[in-house]
Design a protein around this motif. Structure first.
Motif, PDB file in Angstrom:
ATOM      1  N   PHE A 153      36.042  32.340  44.881  1.00 29.03           N
ATOM      2  CA  PHE A 153      36.661  32.602  46.028  1.00 29.03           C
ATOM      3  C   PHE A 153      36.296  33.276  47.297  1.00 29.03           C
ATOM      4  O   PHE A 153      35.491  34.185  47.024  1.00 29.03           O
ATOM      5  CB  PHE A 153      38.338  33.400  45.769  1.00 29.03           C
ATOM      6  CG  PHE A 153      39.104  32.876  44.628  1.00 29.03           C
ATOM      7  CD1 PHE A 153      40.181  31.889  45.157  1.00 29.03           C
ATOM      8  CD2 PHE A 153      39.018  33.089  43.306  1.00 29.03           C
ATOM      9  CE1 PHE A 153      40.895  31.321  44.091  1.00 29.03           C
ATOM     10  CE2 PHE A 153      39.753  32.523  42.488  1.00 29.03           C
ATOM     11  CZ  PHE A 153      40.804  31.674  42.680  1.00 29.03           C
ATOM     12  N   ALA A 154      36.716  32.849  48.437  1.00 31.88           N
ATOM     13  CA  ALA A 154      36.082  33.346  49.589  1.00 31.88           C
ATOM     14  C   ALA A 154      36.713  34.576  49.943  1.00 31.88           C
ATOM     15  O   ALA A 154      38.143  34.715  50.331  1.00 31.88           O
ATOM     16  CB  ALA A 154      36.138  32.524  50.771  1.00 31.88           C
ATOM     17  N   GLU A 155      36.390  35.714  49.759  1.00 29.33           N
ATOM     18  CA  GLU A 155      36.985  37.145  50.116  1.00 29.33           C
ATOM     19  C   GLU A 155      36.021  38.009  51.061  1.00 29.33           C
ATOM     20  O   GLU A 155      34.899  37.531  51.306  1.00 29.33           O
ATOM     21  CB  GLU A 155      37.065  37.785  48.494  1.00 29.33           C
ATOM     22  CG  GLU A 155      38.084  36.966  47.690  1.00 29.33           C
ATOM     23  CD  GLU A 155      39.376  37.125  47.993  1.00 29.33           C
ATOM     24  OE1 GLU A 155      40.068  37.848  49.059  1.00 29.33           O
ATOM     25  OE2 GLU A 155      40.297  36.689  47.274  1.00 29.33           O
ATOM     26  N   PRO A 156      36.565  39.067  51.491  1.00 33.74           N
ATOM     27  CA  PRO A 156      35.534  40.021  52.013  1.00 33.74           C
ATOM     28  C   PRO A 156      34.226  40.125  51.076  1.00 33.74           C
ATOM     29  O   PRO A 156      33.224  40.220  51.458  1.00 33.74           O
ATOM     30  CB  PRO A 156      36.327  41.265  52.172  1.00 33.74           C
ATOM     31  CG  PRO A 156      37.710  40.862  52.211  1.00 33.74           C
ATOM     32  CD  PRO A 156      37.758  39.606  51.478  1.00 33.74           C
ATOM     33  N   ASN A 157      34.582  40.266  49.893  1.00 32.45           N
ATOM     34  CA  ASN A 157      33.538  40.330  48.816  1.00 32.45           C
ATOM     35  C   ASN A 157      33.649  39.228  47.909  1.00 32.45           C
ATOM     36  O   ASN A 157      34.760  39.220  47.089  1.00 32.45           O
ATOM     37  CB  ASN A 157      33.598  41.811  48.033  1.00 32.45           C
ATOM     38  CG  ASN A 157      33.199  42.758  49.236  1.00 32.45           C
ATOM     39  OD1 ASN A 157      32.229  42.812  49.873  1.00 32.45           O
ATOM     40  ND2 ASN A 157      33.817  43.776  48.919  1.00 32.45           N
ATOM     41  N   THR A 158      32.929  38.202  47.895  1.00 32.67           N
ATOM     42  CA  THR A 158      32.968  37.078  47.152  1.00 32.67           C
ATOM     43  C   THR A 158      33.473  37.306  45.725  1.00 32.67           C
ATOM     44  O   THR A 158      32.837  38.199  45.091  1.00 32.67           O
ATOM     45  CB  THR A 158      31.869  35.821  47.074  1.00 32.67           C
ATOM     46  OG1 THR A 158      31.522  35.726  48.784  1.00 32.67           O
ATOM     47  CG2 THR A 158      32.128  34.608  46.288  1.00 32.67           C
ATOM     48  N   LYS A 159      34.650  36.716  45.167  1.00 33.30           N
ATOM     49  CA  LYS A 159      35.077  36.902  43.731  1.00 33.30           C
ATOM     50  C   LYS A 159      34.844  35.915  43.067  1.00 33.30           C
ATOM     51  O   LYS A 159      35.298  34.787  43.529  1.00 33.30           O
ATOM     52  CB  LYS A 159      36.304  37.849  43.729  1.00 33.30           C
ATOM     53  CG  LYS A 159      36.705  39.053  44.524  1.00 33.30           C
ATOM     54  CD  LYS A 159      37.921  39.558  44.526  1.00 33.30           C
ATOM     55  CE  LYS A 159      38.008  40.917  45.117  1.00 33.30           C
ATOM     56  NZ  LYS A 159      39.304  41.398  44.939  1.00 33.30           N
ATOM     57  N   VAL A 160      34.249  35.925  41.755  1.00 34.98           N
ATOM     58  CA  VAL A 160      34.429  34.930  40.898  1.00 34.98           C
ATOM     59  C   VAL A 160      35.399  35.193  39.452  1.00 34.98           C
ATOM     60  O   VAL A 160      35.250  36.355  39.184  1.00 34.98           O
ATOM     61  CB  VAL A 160      33.045  34.512  40.050  1.00 34.98           C
ATOM     62  CG1 VAL A 160      32.946  33.750  39.013  1.00 34.98           C
ATOM     63  CG2 VAL A 160      31.878  34.199  41.161  1.00 34.98           C
ATOM     64  N   LYS A 161      36.212  34.159  39.409  1.00 36.02           N
ATOM     65  CA  LYS A 161      37.257  34.412  38.439  1.00 36.02           C
ATOM     66  C   LYS A 161      37.386  33.385  37.391  1.00 36.02           C
ATOM     67  O   LYS A 161      36.971  32.031  37.595  1.00 36.02           O
ATOM     68  CB  LYS A 161      38.696  34.663  38.822  1.00 36.02           C
ATOM     69  CG  LYS A 161      38.820  35.788  39.872  1.00 36.02           C
ATOM     70  CD  LYS A 161      40.280  35.870  40.561  1.00 36.02           C
ATOM     71  CE  LYS A 161      40.295  37.113  41.361  1.00 36.02           C
ATOM     72  NZ  LYS A 161      41.604  37.305  41.841  1.00 36.02           N
ATOM     73  N   GLN A 162      37.440  33.795  36.093  1.00 36.83           N
ATOM     74  CA  GLN A 162      37.548  32.677  35.057  1.00 36.83           C
ATOM     75  C   GLN A 162      38.883  32.686  34.761  1.00 36.83           C
ATOM     76  O   GLN A 162      39.695  33.372  34.146  1.00 36.83           O
ATOM     77  CB  GLN A 162      36.452  33.266  33.979  1.00 36.83           C
ATOM     78  CG  GLN A 162      36.559  32.158  32.677  1.00 36.83           C
ATOM     79  CD  GLN A 162      35.436  32.364  31.714  1.00 36.83           C
ATOM     80  OE1 GLN A 162      34.187  32.416  32.060  1.00 36.83           O
ATOM     81  NE2 GLN A 162      35.748  32.626  30.322  1.00 36.83           N
ATOM     82  N   VAL A 163      39.174  31.187  34.549  1.00 40.77           N
ATOM     83  CA  VAL A 163      40.605  30.931  34.117  1.00 40.77           C
ATOM     84  C   VAL A 163      40.683  29.983  33.035  1.00 40.77           C
ATOM     85  O   VAL A 163      39.535  29.150  32.994  1.00 40.77           O
ATOM     86  CB  VAL A 163      41.470  30.421  35.091  1.00 40.77           C
ATOM     87  CG1 VAL A 163      41.803  31.259  36.353  1.00 40.77           C
ATOM     88  CG2 VAL A 163      40.941  29.053  35.731  1.00 40.77           C
ATOM     89  N   SER A 164      41.671  30.038  32.117  1.00 44.21           N
ATOM     90  CA  SER A 164      41.586  29.101  30.945  1.00 44.21           C
ATOM     91  C   SER A 164      42.540  27.772  31.524  1.00 44.21           C
ATOM     92  O   SER A 164      43.604  28.060  31.947  1.00 44.21           O
ATOM     93  CB  SER A 164      42.185  29.719  29.829  1.00 44.21           C
ATOM     94  OG  SER A 164      41.271  30.810  29.472  1.00 44.21           O
ATOM     95  N   PRO A 165      42.147  26.584  31.093  1.00 40.87           N
ATOM     96  CA  PRO A 165      42.962  25.463  31.204  1.00 40.87           C
ATOM     97  C   PRO A 165      44.339  25.442  30.665  1.00 40.87           C
ATOM     98  O   PRO A 165      44.417  26.209  29.406  1.00 40.87           O
ATOM     99  CB  PRO A 165      42.213  24.354  31.058  1.00 40.87           C
ATOM    100  CG  PRO A 165      41.308  24.748  29.939  1.00 40.87           C
ATOM    101  CD  PRO A 165      41.179  26.310  30.224  1.00 40.87           C
ATOM    102  N   LEU A 166      45.427  24.669  30.646  1.00 35.47           N
ATOM    103  CA  LEU A 166      46.766  24.702  30.199  1.00 35.47           C
ATOM    104  C   LEU A 166      46.853  23.408  29.344  1.00 35.47           C
ATOM    105  O   LEU A 166      46.029  22.313  29.651  1.00 35.47           O
ATOM    106  CB  LEU A 166      47.858  24.904  31.084  1.00 35.47           C
ATOM    107  CG  LEU A 166      47.965  26.111  31.950  1.00 35.47           C
ATOM    108  CD1 LEU A 166      48.834  25.971  32.909  1.00 35.47           C
ATOM    109  CD2 LEU A 166      47.937  27.485  31.008  1.00 35.47           C
ATOM    110  N   SER A 167      47.592  23.452  28.288  1.00 39.93           N
ATOM    111  CA  SER A 167      48.000  21.995  27.417  1.00 39.93           C
ATOM    112  C   SER A 167      48.664  21.297  28.499  1.00 39.93           C
ATOM    113  O   SER A 167      49.169  21.665  29.418  1.00 39.93           O
ATOM    114  CB  SER A 167      48.668  22.246  26.151  1.00 39.93           C
ATOM    115  OG  SER A 167      50.048  22.881  26.720  1.00 39.93           O
ATOM    116  N   PHE A 168      48.864  20.088  28.166  1.00 43.07           N
ATOM    117  CA  PHE A 168      49.467  19.164  29.357  1.00 43.07           C
ATOM    118  C   PHE A 168      51.135  19.411  29.272  1.00 43.07           C
ATOM    119  O   PHE A 168      51.525  19.231  30.434  1.00 43.07           O
ATOM    120  CB  PHE A 168      49.230  17.711  28.978  1.00 43.07           C
ATOM    121  CG  PHE A 168      47.881  17.025  29.727  1.00 43.07           C
ATOM    122  CD1 PHE A 168      48.093  16.224  30.955  1.00 43.07           C
ATOM    123  CD2 PHE A 168      46.731  17.659  29.308  1.00 43.07           C
ATOM    124  CE1 PHE A 168      46.959  15.715  31.259  1.00 43.07           C
ATOM    125  CE2 PHE A 168      45.602  17.056  30.058  1.00 43.07           C
ATOM    126  CZ  PHE A 168      45.453  15.921  30.978  1.00 43.07           C
TER     127      PHE A 168
END
Length: 515
Positions: free
Chosen positions: A226-241
């Motif tokens: 994400f573009a933040e004042p301080n660039t942040k990297v986040k890990q997200v898990s996908p969802l079942s359909f």
């Protein structure tokens, strides 16, 4: 601008039983899409499906040969927005660059630029039946919906478990791939009618999750920067359909696609048609009832919103315009076909209806009811089911006030044809963005599904070209509005409808001048 909504009339208020039936049918369709009946036998067979199976170079090249041959023989608009030379050059490049084994997903993404070269919104793709079923049963969805503004991507909906991700955050990369690169690649996999980059990006936005999943081969997690004042990297898990579907429809419940709203403070009615796909009785009843309410309330400003309308029955646009037109008009000029029904290439057709259609066309050819003009066949008006090819006349006691039509990048097919007729006949003020559908028509009306022999990828191929009855010059392949209004980031973050607000401001200014 502040305004008060006094009353919203939906078709369910007029015909509640029909609305309940449609909602139930749509709910069941959604449920089956996510579960595929959830039978033990089907689940067992899907469990053995190898979605990473690879196809040989020879198998891929043969599928590409068949795709090219069918498109050239059946598609009536294949060279509408491109040349034969450009199409052949694209094909040759794709053919030569098949130099290794590929999975179905990889092969699909490899051949889609050939379809993009045609620039036909009615020519689209689906995965093989087995992979589609396996995907929705075992694989998972990217949990974030996005909005594209000025070639940048922002969070629209966050269905992940990370509650720190919020609407309006800019995403700069996914799994290490820059957004600019993803948009450049994905634009080869989505297309509108003609050359319309904005509409192309709008479709990329709509298909973003699907394209992302195919490109990264349905990973177990996504790393989002994400573009933040301080660039942040986040890990997200996908969802079942199924889980994704539940969250989506909890936020966006099924609503009737046709509705009328009255804004008494501005003496304005808003007619919304999110599709032209209902049966004719329902469409006519809703439209007639709505215009009766408009007349009874003495409304003198009407807004017709078709920004989300992907199309449907071509004659519905003509019927709608007849309620505020001042003189007779035509929506369509004529229809064309190019295919030879006896060609052996059509053995690859997988759905039955077009086989009957081919027989009907051959009957027309034999009887002389189709005439040949410059290597294409013109369909006689008497052969067209419905009234779209016939002249439309203004209805008695029709609406005589000011009419505004909201159009956008996702106004396609019959909705774009409606906008073409509005533009050509100057019967309303157009506001919004250039339509994704073509100004001069589209290739639709009848189609068949091509199933590629090896990969089993399915391609929809239209066989009729519908030419709109237009004479006024237009500066784009789509319908260009009188007032171009594009959503901006500030409005998006605040949940403001930019095009609607602009139109209401026009009405307010007009009202002030009349005082």
């Amino acid at each position: 601008m502040n305004f008060q909504v006094i009353k919203v009339y939906r078709y369910g208020d007029i015909n509640n039983k029909t609305m309940q039936t449609r909602k139930l049918a749509l709910y069941l369709t959604i449920l089956l899409t996510f579960t595929f009946f959830d039978s033990n036998s089907q689940t067992d067979s899907l469990a053995n499906f190898d979605f990473n199976k690879k196809y040989t170079i020879e198998q891929q090249r043969y599928d590409l040969i068949i795709l090219k041959e069918v498109l050239q023989k059946a598609h009536p608009g294949i060279y509408w927005y491109t040349t034969k030379e450009k199409f052949e050059k694209k094909y040759d490049s794709l053919y030569k660059n098949i130099i290794s084994e590929k999975t179905e997903s990889q092969f699909l993404l490899h051949i889609l630029p050939l379809l993009e070269e045609i620039h036909c919104s009615h020519t689209y793709w689906r995965l093989s039946e087995d992979l589609e079923k396996y995907k929705t049963t075992y694989l998972k969805r990217f949990p974030v919906n996005v909005k594209i503004i000025d070639k940048k991507i922002y969070v629209k909906d966050n269905f992940s478990s990370d509650t720190t991700i919020h609407v309006g955050q800019e995403i700069t990369s996914i799994n290490g791939c820059k957004i600019s690169n993803l948009l450049s690649m994905f634009s080869q996999f989505s297309w509108a009618d003609g050359i319309n980059k904005d509409a192309q990006l709008s479709l990329v936005e709509a298909q973003f999750k699907t394209l992302l999943e195919l490109y990264f081969n349905f990973p177990n997690n996504y790393k989002i920067t994400f573009a933040e004042p301080n660039t942040k990297v986040k890990q997200v898990s996908p969802l079942s359909f199924e889980e994704y579907g539940n969250k989506y429809y909890a936020k966006y419940p099924i609503s009737n696609p046709r509705r009328v709203t009255f804004i008494d403070s501005l003496n304005t009615a808003v007619l919304t048609y999110d599709d032209f796909m209902c049966d004719s009785t329902e469409f006519v009843q809703f439209t007639n009832e709505s215009f009766k309410l408009i007349r009874d309330k003495g409304i003198n400003n009407l807004i017709i919103d078709v920004r989300k309308n992907f199309g449907g029955a071509g004659e519905y646009g003509g019927y709608l315009i007849s309620n505020f037109a001042k003189k007779e008009f035509n929506v369509y000029d004529h229809l064309e076909v190019t295919l030879n029904p006896k060609d052996t290439i059509f053995k690859f057709i997988s759905n039955p209806y077009p086989k009957n259609l081919l027989g009907e066309i051959q009957t027309y050819l034999d009887s002389g009811k189709i005439k040949k003009v410059k290597n294409v066949y013109w369909l006689d008006k008497s052969l067209y089911i419905g009234t779209a090819l016939q002249p439309f006349k203004p209805y008695p006691n029709n609406f005589n006030g000011k009419v505004y039509v909201l159009i956008g990048n996702r106004s396609f097919s019959a909705a774009s044809d409606f906008a073409s007729s509005v533009y050509n006949n100057k019967v309303a003020v157009l506001v919004g963005q250039t339509t994704g559908g073509g100004y001069k028509g589209n290739t639709s009306e009848a189609d068949f599904e091509l199933k590629l022999p090896n990969s089993k990828i399915r391609i929809r191929v239209p066989v009729k070209r519908c030419l709109t009855s237009v004479s006024r010059a237009c500066s784009s392949d789509g319908v260009v509005p009188d007032y171009i209004v594009k959503p901006n980031l500030n409005d998006f973050k605040k949940g403001i409808d930019s095009e609607m607000t602009f139109t209401l401001d026009l009405i307010k200014k007009q009202k002030s001048k009349q005082k």
